[in-house]
Scaffold this motif. Structure first.
Motif, PDB file in Angstrom:
ATOM      1  N   GLU A 133     -11.841  -9.675 -12.225  1.00 10.81           N
ATOM      2  CA  GLU A 133     -11.618 -10.182 -10.862  1.00 10.81           C
ATOM      3  C   GLU A 133     -12.813  -9.835  -9.986  1.00 10.81           C
ATOM      4  O   GLU A 133     -13.282  -8.697  -9.966  1.00 10.81           O
ATOM      5  CB  GLU A 133     -10.352  -9.573 -10.269  1.00 10.81           C
ATOM      6  N   LEU A 134     -13.300 -10.825  -9.253  1.00 10.00           N
ATOM      7  CA  LEU A 134     -14.385 -10.636  -8.291  1.00 10.00           C
ATOM      8  C   LEU A 134     -13.877 -11.100  -6.927  1.00 10.00           C
ATOM      9  O   LEU A 134     -13.871 -12.295  -6.625  1.00 10.00           O
ATOM     10  CB  LEU A 134     -15.623 -11.436  -8.709  1.00 10.00           C
ATOM     11  N   SER A 135     -13.434 -10.164  -6.113  1.00  6.61           N
ATOM     12  CA  SER A 135     -12.823 -10.531  -4.833  1.00  6.61           C
ATOM     13  C   SER A 135     -12.953  -9.387  -3.840  1.00  6.61           C
ATOM     14  O   SER A 135     -13.349  -8.270  -4.183  1.00  6.61           O
ATOM     15  CB  SER A 135     -11.336 -10.875  -5.025  1.00  6.61           C
ATOM     16  N   ILE A 136     -12.624  -9.708  -2.600  1.00  9.27           N
ATOM     17  CA  ILE A 136     -12.612  -8.726  -1.508  1.00  9.27           C
ATOM     18  C   ILE A 136     -11.210  -8.746  -0.895  1.00  9.27           C
ATOM     19  O   ILE A 136     -10.688  -9.826  -0.583  1.00  9.27           O
ATOM     20  CB  ILE A 136     -13.658  -9.080  -0.432  1.00  9.27           C
ATOM     21  N   LYS A 137     -10.607  -7.572  -0.726  1.00 10.13           N
ATOM     22  CA  LYS A 137      -9.260  -7.474  -0.173  1.00 10.13           C
ATOM     23  C   LYS A 137      -9.263  -6.532   1.024  1.00 10.13           C
ATOM     24  O   LYS A 137      -9.855  -5.455   0.972  1.00 10.13           O
ATOM     25  CB  LYS A 137      -8.274  -6.995  -1.234  1.00 10.13           C
ATOM     26  N   ILE A 138      -8.588  -6.974   2.078  1.00 12.71           N
ATOM     27  CA  ILE A 138      -8.531  -6.204   3.328  1.00 12.71           C
ATOM     28  C   ILE A 138      -7.069  -5.932   3.667  1.00 12.71           C
ATOM     29  O   ILE A 138      -6.252  -6.857   3.689  1.00 12.71           O
ATOM     30  CB  ILE A 138      -9.225  -6.968   4.477  1.00 12.71           C
ATOM     31  N   LYS A 139      -6.773  -4.665   3.945  1.00 10.41           N
ATOM     32  CA  LYS A 139      -5.396  -4.278   4.230  1.00 10.41           C
ATOM     33  C   LYS A 139      -5.381  -3.305   5.401  1.00 10.41           C
ATOM     34  O   LYS A 139      -6.177  -2.361   5.450  1.00 10.41           O
ATOM     35  CB  LYS A 139      -4.765  -3.628   2.996  1.00 10.41           C
ATOM     36  N   ALA A 140      -4.481  -3.544   6.341  1.00 11.78           N
ATOM     37  CA  ALA A 140      -4.363  -2.700   7.531  1.00 11.78           C
ATOM     38  C   ALA A 140      -3.138  -1.799   7.418  1.00 11.78           C
ATOM     39  O   ALA A 140      -2.041  -2.263   7.094  1.00 11.78           O
ATOM     40  CB  ALA A 140      -4.268  -3.561   8.788  1.00 11.78           C
ATOM     41  N   ASP A 141      -3.340  -0.529   7.694  1.00 12.12           N
ATOM     42  CA  ASP A 141      -2.257   0.457   7.715  1.00 12.12           C
ATOM     43  C   ASP A 141      -2.023   0.839   9.168  1.00 12.12           C
ATOM     44  O   ASP A 141      -2.701   1.717   9.724  1.00 12.12           O
ATOM     45  CB  ASP A 141      -2.644   1.675   6.874  1.00 12.12           C
ATOM     46  N   LYS A 142      -1.054   0.161   9.795  1.00 16.03           N
ATOM     47  CA  LYS A 142      -0.827   0.363  11.226  1.00 16.03           C
ATOM     48  C   LYS A 142      -0.275   1.741  11.544  1.00 16.03           C
ATOM     49  O   LYS A 142      -0.559   2.302  12.616  1.00 16.03           O
ATOM     50  CB  LYS A 142       0.121  -0.721  11.757  1.00 16.03           C
ATOM     51  N   GLU A 143       0.506   2.291  10.643  1.00 17.33           N
ATOM     52  CA  GLU A 143       1.116   3.595  10.910  1.00 17.33           C
ATOM     53  C   GLU A 143       0.062   4.687  11.017  1.00 17.33           C
ATOM     54  O   GLU A 143       0.108   5.536  11.902  1.00 17.33           O
ATOM     55  CB  GLU A 143       2.119   3.936   9.809  1.00 17.33           C
ATOM     56  N   ASN A 144      -0.914   4.651  10.122  1.00 13.71           N
ATOM     57  CA  ASN A 144      -1.951   5.684  10.109  1.00 13.71           C
ATOM     58  C   ASN A 144      -3.249   5.232  10.778  1.00 13.71           C
ATOM     59  O   ASN A 144      -4.229   5.979  10.792  1.00 13.71           O
ATOM     60  CB  ASN A 144      -2.245   6.106   8.660  1.00 13.71           C
ATOM     61  N   HIS A 145      -3.249   3.989  11.282  1.00 16.53           N
ATOM     62  CA  HIS A 145      -4.420   3.443  11.985  1.00 16.53           C
ATOM     63  C   HIS A 145      -5.653   3.421  11.086  1.00 16.53           C
ATOM     64  O   HIS A 145      -6.743   3.850  11.477  1.00 16.53           O
ATOM     65  CB  HIS A 145      -4.720   4.227  13.261  1.00 16.53           C
ATOM     66  N   VAL A 146      -5.471   2.902   9.875  1.00 12.76           N
ATOM     67  CA  VAL A 146      -6.557   2.843   8.897  1.00 12.76           C
ATOM     68  C   VAL A 146      -6.711   1.406   8.411  1.00 12.76           C
ATOM     69  O   VAL A 146      -5.723   0.723   8.151  1.00 12.76           O
ATOM     70  CB  VAL A 146      -6.290   3.773   7.694  1.00 12.76           C
ATOM     71  N   LEU A 147      -7.953   0.960   8.299  1.00 13.63           N
ATOM     72  CA  LEU A 147      -8.262  -0.359   7.761  1.00 13.63           C
ATOM     73  C   LEU A 147      -9.012  -0.174   6.442  1.00 13.63           C
ATOM     74  O   LEU A 147     -10.047   0.490   6.393  1.00 13.63           O
ATOM     75  CB  LEU A 147      -9.125  -1.154   8.750  1.00 13.63           C
ATOM     76  N   HIS A 148      -8.465  -0.761   5.360  1.00 13.32           N
ATOM     77  CA  HIS A 148      -9.055  -0.630   4.032  1.00 13.32           C
ATOM     78  C   HIS A 148      -9.743  -1.932   3.630  1.00 13.32           C
ATOM     79  O   HIS A 148      -9.147  -3.008   3.726  1.00 13.32           O
ATOM     80  CB  HIS A 148      -7.979  -0.294   2.986  1.00 13.32           C
TER      81      HIS A 148
END
Length: 800
Positions: A133-148
């Protein structure tokens, strides 16, 4: 002892050698540069003597060349030092104008990492063993205020973390490209984006702390952590959870919590990175209405409720009942689901060859970048090579906003600049001229001069080259519009092209070929078509400017031209006369405004000249009388006209004067000085009165002047003729009161009303107060009417 003697002997030898050298220097004095160096036989030499002369020329005042050399050799050498913390603060606080570019930079880094593993896999497929797999994934963690932000790229070893992330302005991509310089072709490496090695640190624009988790095929999984002051590297105790790639976790600042919102992140991806080669996924929620089966408990409750049946239901067929019983009972429920959403569905079709792209793909791409549902009128897709190489895809919309010219001259945001498919800016002031501000599209280049933040273009001569090529390609695109569609284009963008003729001197000839005007033959005609239809001895392109087609068709200036079979272009828009005035000629034919002096219809033949002289001699008394007596305060001179056929006379302005149409345009401008000397000069400029020698009024006026030059009626008629000629020629009257009085006198004479008969005096109306009894009677009548209405309203209530 022997050792000491050795050093003493060596010193003596060195001293002797230095004395010999000094004697040789004394024999050859140093030459100076002569005034006429080119004439000297040694003037162009580049040997050691010339070098010495140059060294002497640049010596510091008061120091000889030898002293300078000794000073430099004995000087202490130091290396420039940089305070790392201060440098980091400059990068975070001063390098970027806009905080939102952090996501663009991090996605670009992820794209580079994916490109690297893809390039390596071309020769070694085993590098994709961990995951293909060649991709980019973005996920937001609102509880801990972290963006992955996670990619499955090449990843980094422990040493890479220290070298690339621990050294500011160290570009791993640049190093990677340097290692591939010996490759047979560099075209496949043009997708790599990184240049400066500072994009990663833009993460600190929005984050207090950045954690990088990475796994390289040749090393274990490590965690790099920093708060912008220092950093640490440690082996990940969780093991190889990533398989391969990198995850950047941003612990956002409080003022940056908005970047945790799904819509905000999605909009930034679509703005900056929608054309990245690899899929970009965003973890998000979506609400859908679905049908779910009803559980048994709910069915029992439903059965207990009383059912209302109508009489018609008794005749229902039993088979229908059985089918209904077999169908499972369901209910509609709003269900929220979480899944990876693809954010960059649009592909950069400008990177493909035009022959491989269908029109439907162009239409869809246009809609995706402009949000215009109607699709483009036409487009051009090209690759420019030379001083700068770039790919471009330009569109002409089907229509432009009605308020477009209210913003004329302001910077447009219709041309989007991409560098290796990454959006840089659309804030251009000089990329496209104002008259082409309606053109929309993209420009993508690999070698544009960007500043370090990659937000703006540096002012560079290449910008002028790009602008020149974009304008040429746009004009070629418009030129290729088919005849059946050109009418629609001209109706929408005619003003833009005419403004281009006025403003763009470099492309004036190209723009002139795009012009269209209504012709006296009733059709929309180009200048080239007009020239083809010109008469054999016709030397000029005739045109007439006015407020409408009806006005110019009935103008006295075109009467004889049309009667003789000449074609005249009708200029009916305010900008038309300006545009044509800016064109000196077209295909060797000059333009002639038929409302101005300077052209002849009859030609220069001997017969024409003889007839002209005879007519002038016959009407010479009238011409002198008009110019020197009756109209000397109104006109410059009087002449026999060649352009009039049915009208008795007309006012003709000079070659460089203002026509009636131009005067109206100038006077209607709101943003003008109250007292403008130049404007007032042209407005008050006297005109030439041309008379029609074949008109009966002119013949009668000539007869009266020859009989009695002091004839009062002849003088009055001359003034009346001048006033009517002023109006018919498109000018405004200065003395409208006198003109109205003359018209009234003529009407009195025509109707047989005495000129001295005055207007009847107005009778005065006296206001008398009505008697008070009348008011009382009216009030009583109103009261009676109100009582009757009340009775009528009460009547229906009693009946109920």
């Amino acid at each position: 002892m022997l050792r000491n003697w050795f050093f003493i002997s060596l010193a003596v030898l060195l001293l002797a050698a230095s004395q010999v050298k000094a004697e040789e220097d004394a024999e050859f004095p140093t030459e100076t540069v002569e005034d006429d160096m080119a004439a000297h036989k040694e003037g162009s030499r580049t040997d050691s003597e010339t070098v010495d002369r140059e060294a002497e020329a640049i010596k510091i005042d008061g120091l000889s060349v030898a002293e300078m050399k000794l000073m430099r050799e004995s000087a202490e050498k130091h290396v420039f030092q940089a305070e790392v913390n201060r440098m980091m603060k400059l990068i975070i606080n001063s390098l970027y104008r806009n905080k939102e570019v952090y996501l663009r930079e991090l996605i670009s880094n992820a794209s580079d990492a994916l490109d690297k593993i893809r390039l390596i896999s071309l020769t070694d497929r085993s590098v994709l063993a961990a995951t293909e797999e060649l991709s980019i994934k973005i996920k937001a963690d609102k509880e801990n205020h972290v963006l992955h932000i996670t990619d499955t790229g090449v990843g980094m070893t422990k040493q890479d973390l220290i070298t690339n992330l621990g050294t500011i302005a160290k570009s791993g991509t640049a190093d990677f490209l340097n290692r591939l310089q010996d490759a047979s072709s560099t075209d496949q490496f043009s997708d790599l984006i990184g240049q400066f090695g500072v994009g990663f640190y833009s993460a600190f624009l929005v984050a207090d702390k950045v954690v990088v988790t990475t796994k390289h095929n040749d090393d274990k999984q490590y965690i790099w952590e920093s708060d912008a002051n220092s950093y640490s590297v440690v082996e990940d105790p969780r093991g190889d959870t990533l398989k391969r790639g990198t995850t950047i976790s941003l612990y956002l600042k409080e003022e940056s919590y908005d970047f945790l919102e799904q819509d905000t992140v999605r909009d930034l991806i679509k703005k900056y990175s929608q054309f990245i080669n690899f899929n970009i996924y965003l973890w998000g929620s979506s609400t859908k209405t679905v049908e779910e089966p009803i559980e048994e408990d709910e069915e029992e409750v439903a059965d207990e409720e009383p059912e209302k049946k109508e009489e018609d239901d008794e005749g229902v067929v039993e088979e229908d009942k059985e089918e209904e019983e077999k169908k499972p009972k369901t209910k509609k429920v709003d269900k929220t689901t979480w899944d990876w959403e693809l954010c960059n569905e649009s592909k950069p079709i400008w990177t493909r060859k035009p022959d491989e792209i269908e029109q439907g793909e162009y239409d869809e791409f246009y809609k995706s970048i402009t949000k215009d549902k109607n699709g483009p009128m036409t487009q051009t897709h090209f690759i420019a090579e030379g001083e700068v190489t770039f790919k471009s895809l330009l569109f002409v919309p089907n229509s432009q906003p009605s308020e477009q010219f209210n913003k004329y001259g302001q910077a447009a945001e219709n041309i989007k600049l991409y560098v290796r498919r990454v959006f840089i800016t659309d804030d251009f002031k000089d990329m496209m001229p104002s008259y082409l501000s309606f053109v929309k599209g993209v420009v993508d280049s690999d070698d544009l001069p960007l500043n370090v933040s990659r937000e703006t273009l540096q002012q560079h001569k290449l910008l002028k080259v790009i602008k020149k090529k974009l304008v040429r390609k746009t004009l070629d695109m418009i030129k290729k519009i088919s005849d059946d569609k050109y009418g629609a284009f001209w109706a929408e963008y005619s003003t833009n092209i005419k403004l281009g003729v006025i403003e763009d001197t470099a492309n004036r000839t190209r723009l002139a070929k795009l012009l269209r005007f209504t012709s006296s033959n009733g059709k929309l005609s180009s200048l080239a078509e007009y020239v083809e239809r010109m008469k054999d001895k016709q030397e000029s392109i005739f045109y007439m400017a006015g407020g409408s087609k009806e006005e110019v068709e009935k103008s006295p200036f075109v009467e004889r031209l049309l009667k003789k079979g000449y074609e005249v272009l009708y200029l009916t828009e305010a900008v038309d006369e300006y545009a044509i005035s800016a064109l000196p000629e077209f295909e060797g034919k000059k333009f002639q405004n038929v409302a101005k002096e300077g052209f002849s219809i009859d030609g220069d033949t001997d017969a024409a000249k003889a007839r002209k002289e005879a007519v002038k001699e016959k009407f010479d008394p009238l011409l002198k009388w008009l110019g020197e007596d009756s109209l000397k305060d109104h006109i410059l001179r009087a002449e026999v006209s060649e352009r009039l056929s049915d009208s008795p006379c007309a006012l003709i302005t000079s070659k460089f004067g203002w026509t009636g149409n131009m005067q109206k345009i100038i006077q209607s401008q709101t943003h003008s000085k109250t007292q403008d000397m130049q404007r007032d000069y042209y407005l008050n400029q006297k005109k030439t009165l041309e008379i029609n020698p074949r008109h009966p009024l002119i013949k009668e006026l000539l007869r009266r002047v020859e009989d009695n030059p002091a004839d009062k009626s002849a003088s009055d008629m001359a003034v009346m003729m001048y006033n009517t000629a002023t109006l018919r020629s498109g000018y405004s009257l200065k003395d409208t009161v006198n003109f109205a009085q003359q018209i009234e006198a003529m009407m009195r004479q025509t109707l047989g009303v005495d000129a001295d008969e005055t207007v009847d005096e107005e009778e005065e109306i006296t206001d008398e107060e009505p008697p008070e009894e009348d008011d009382d009677d009216e009030e009583e009548e109103e009261d009676d009417e109100e009582e009757e209405e009340e009775v009528e309203e009460d009547a229906p209530k009693d009946e109920l």
